[in-house]
Design an enzyme around this catalytic site. Structure first.
Site, PDB file in Angstrom:
ATOM      1  N   GLY A  42      55.979  57.460  96.946  1.00 46.55           N
ATOM      2  CA  GLY A  42      57.201  58.091  96.443  1.00 46.55           C
ATOM      3  C   GLY A  42      57.870  57.320  95.331  1.00 46.55           C
ATOM      4  O   GLY A  42      57.290  56.441  94.700  1.00 46.55           O
TER       5      GLY A  42
ATOM      6  N   HIS B 282      52.436  58.431  88.379  1.00 49.54           N
ATOM      7  CA  HIS B 282      52.029  59.268  89.525  1.00 49.54           C
ATOM      8  C   HIS B 282      51.750  60.700  89.070  1.00 49.54           C
ATOM      9  O   HIS B 282      50.800  61.335  89.514  1.00 49.54           O
ATOM     10  CB  HIS B 282      53.162  59.351  90.563  1.00 49.54           C
ATOM     11  CG  HIS B 282      53.500  58.056  91.224  1.00 49.54           C
ATOM     12  ND1 HIS B 282      54.685  57.397  90.995  1.00 49.54           N
ATOM     13  CD2 HIS B 282      52.832  57.321  92.133  1.00 49.54           C
ATOM     14  CE1 HIS B 282      54.725  56.302  91.728  1.00 49.54           C
ATOM     15  NE2 HIS B 282      53.617  56.222  92.434  1.00 49.54           N
TER      16      HIS B 282
ATOM     17  N   LYS C  73      46.377  51.086  87.662  1.00 50.03           N
ATOM     18  CA  LYS C  73      47.303  49.956  87.706  1.00 50.03           C
ATOM     19  C   LYS C  73      47.057  49.106  88.959  1.00 50.03           C
ATOM     20  O   LYS C  73      47.101  47.892  88.910  1.00 50.03           O
ATOM     21  CB  LYS C  73      48.752  50.418  87.655  1.00 50.03           C
ATOM     22  CG  LYS C  73      49.658  49.239  87.373  1.00 50.03           C
ATOM     23  CD  LYS C  73      51.089  49.611  87.423  1.00 50.03           C
ATOM     24  CE  LYS C  73      51.835  48.648  88.270  1.00 50.03           C
ATOM     25  NZ  LYS C  73      51.947  48.981  89.649  1.00 50.03           N
ATOM     26  N   ASP C  74      46.763  49.768  90.072  1.00 51.97           N
ATOM     27  CA  ASP C  74      46.413  49.043  91.300  1.00 51.97           C
ATOM     28  C   ASP C  74      44.890  48.937  91.351  1.00 51.97           C
ATOM     29  O   ASP C  74      44.231  49.557  92.184  1.00 51.97           O
ATOM     30  CB  ASP C  74      46.966  49.785  92.521  1.00 51.97           C
ATOM     31  CG  ASP C  74      48.479  49.813  92.513  1.00 51.97           C
ATOM     32  OD1 ASP C  74      49.086  48.771  92.767  1.00 51.97           O
ATOM     33  OD2 ASP C  74      49.050  50.873  92.196  1.00 51.97           O
TER      34      ASP C  74
ATOM     35  N   VAL D 164      49.760  54.304  82.936  1.00 53.54           N
ATOM     36  CA  VAL D 164      50.746  54.918  82.033  1.00 53.54           C
ATOM     37  C   VAL D 164      51.819  53.853  81.771  1.00 53.54           C
ATOM     38  O   VAL D 164      52.305  53.206  82.709  1.00 53.54           O
ATOM     39  CB  VAL D 164      51.360  56.187  82.663  1.00 53.54           C
ATOM     40  CG1 VAL D 164      52.401  56.797  81.738  1.00 53.54           C
ATOM     41  CG2 VAL D 164      50.257  57.201  82.954  1.00 53.54           C
TER      42      VAL D 164
ATOM     43  N   SER E  47      57.038  52.001  90.460  1.00 50.81           N
ATOM     44  CA  SER E  47      58.270  52.336  91.186  1.00 50.81           C
ATOM     45  C   SER E  47      59.171  51.117  91.284  1.00 50.81           C
ATOM     46  O   SER E  47      60.388  51.231  91.385  1.00 50.81           O
ATOM     47  CB  SER E  47      57.932  52.827  92.594  1.00 50.81           C
ATOM     48  OG  SER E  47      57.012  53.885  92.503  1.00 50.81           O
TER      49      SER E  47
HETATM   50  O1  PAF Z   1      49.379  52.899  95.690  1.00 51.01           O
HETATM   51  C1  PAF Z   1      50.191  53.229  96.565  1.00 51.01           C
HETATM   52  O2  PAF Z   1      51.243  53.792  96.293  1.00 51.01           O
HETATM   53  C2  PAF Z   1      49.892  52.920  98.018  1.00 51.01           C
HETATM   54  O3  PAF Z   1      49.266  51.693  98.155  1.00 51.01           O
HETATM   55  C3  PAF Z   1      49.077  54.032  98.729  1.00 51.01           C
HETATM   56  C4  PAF Z   1      47.691  54.172  98.122  1.00 51.01           C
HETATM   57  C5  PAF Z   1      49.819  55.348  98.626  1.00 51.01           C
HETATM   58  C6  PAF Z   1      48.894  53.683 100.207  1.00 51.01           C
HETATM   59  O4  PAF Z   1      50.136  53.564 100.848  1.00 51.01           O
END
Ligand code: PAF
Length: 282
Positions: free
Chosen positions: A31, A37, A150-151, A177, A187
């Site tokens: 969120g 996102h 990014k992750d 982005v 976030s």
């Molecule tokens: O990247 C994220 O926002 C979180 O690590 C995920 C993949 C939603 C798991 O909680």
């Protein structure tokens, strides 16, 4: 757009969609959505017929001294952004709905990939991520799932989990982005003070300098790491935790940098920990 907080309701909506022959794409999120996102939602829409987005701040992936309580939340705003972007369903469960038996007894062991990069500083983090993602895959049974570059380490681990456990979900990676000054959208950026926000740009500035050095012929990872650290040291509020040049799959440090290698870094900016990365191009 359907909003549900309940697993049974989720299952029934998905059964209807799948019964109509629609291929389901999943975008898992915590969120407080931003354009990063939403670009993953766009990608899911391109590659599937029915896009489900989960919004759940997963306590399993936060360490005791991390920012679970500070993590920003605004479901109303998220819903409005997702509606505008054309998501079909949002699953936003409460804690007890996601983990009905309390903390799960059986969790995913992320193995050696999770000991590198961020994992070295966040023990338990990737086990928590993989456990919730495996649970979401079980609840949604998507054809594809989309994660952000990014992750990078998270995406590499999810790919590996899907492969090793034969989960049969296609994993797509959406590009990073960035804000107009280069800061990768996150976030957590909202947690930065004005001064921290202006120094946070040092992360992407460092990566840009590494790319330029690589392009002009520097191949030695130690040399590239030095350039990265030097650039970050120009921003007094940044405290570099690690900066590495790694193989894109194994995340092992490379002996010599090559196109496709990942330069990944994490730094504290005040109390907020930020990450960023760049895939080297020739
Ligand atoms: O990247 C994220 O926002 C979180 O690590 C995920 C993949 C939603 C798991 O909680």
């Amino acid at each position: 757009m359907i909003l549900t907080a309940h697993r049974v309701e989720l299952a029934s909506h998905l059964e209807t969609a799948k019964g109509r022959g629609l291929l389901v794409g999943l975008v898992p999120t915590m969120g407080f959505l931003h354009e990063g996102h939403l670009s993953l939602v766009d990608l899911a829409k391109e590659r599937s017929d029915y896009v489900a987005v989960s919004v759940f701040v997963n306590p399993l992936q936060f360490g005791p001294d991390e920012d679970l309580d500070r993590y920003p939340r605004d479901l109303e705003r998220d819903l409005s952004l997702l509606r505008d972007r054309g998501a079909d369903l949002v699953f936003s469960p409460a804690l007890g709905e996601m983990y009905p038996a309390g903390s799960p007894q059986i969790t995913v062991d992320p193995g050696p990939l999770a000991k590198k990069l961020c994992g070295a500083y966040r023990p338990g983090h990737f086990g928590g991520v993989l456990t919730v993602v495996a649970r979401l895959f079980g609840l949604v049974r998507p054809k594809t799932a989309v994660f952000g570059q990014k992750d990078y380490q998270q995406a590499a681990l999810i790919r590996r989990m899907v492969r090793d456990l034969e989960m049969g979900v296609e994993i797509l990676l959406g590009p990073i982005v960035r804000e107009s000054d280069g800061l990768a959208m996150s976030s957590r950026n909202v947690l930065l003070s004005e001064e921290e926000r202006s120094d946070a740009v040092g992360l992407s500035a460092g990566l840009t300098r590494v790319q330029a050095a690589f392009q002009s012929g520097v191949r030695d990872p130690a040399g590239l790491r030095k350039i990265l650290a030097e650039e970050l040291s120009r921003y007094p509020l940044l405290d570099l935790q690690y900066g590495e040049v790694v193989d894109p799959e194994t995340l092992e440090q490379v002996g010599e940098a090559y196109p496709g290698c990942v330069v990944a870094l994490a730094a504290h900016c005040g109390r907020t920990r930020l990450i960023d990365n760049h895939i080297l191009t020739s």
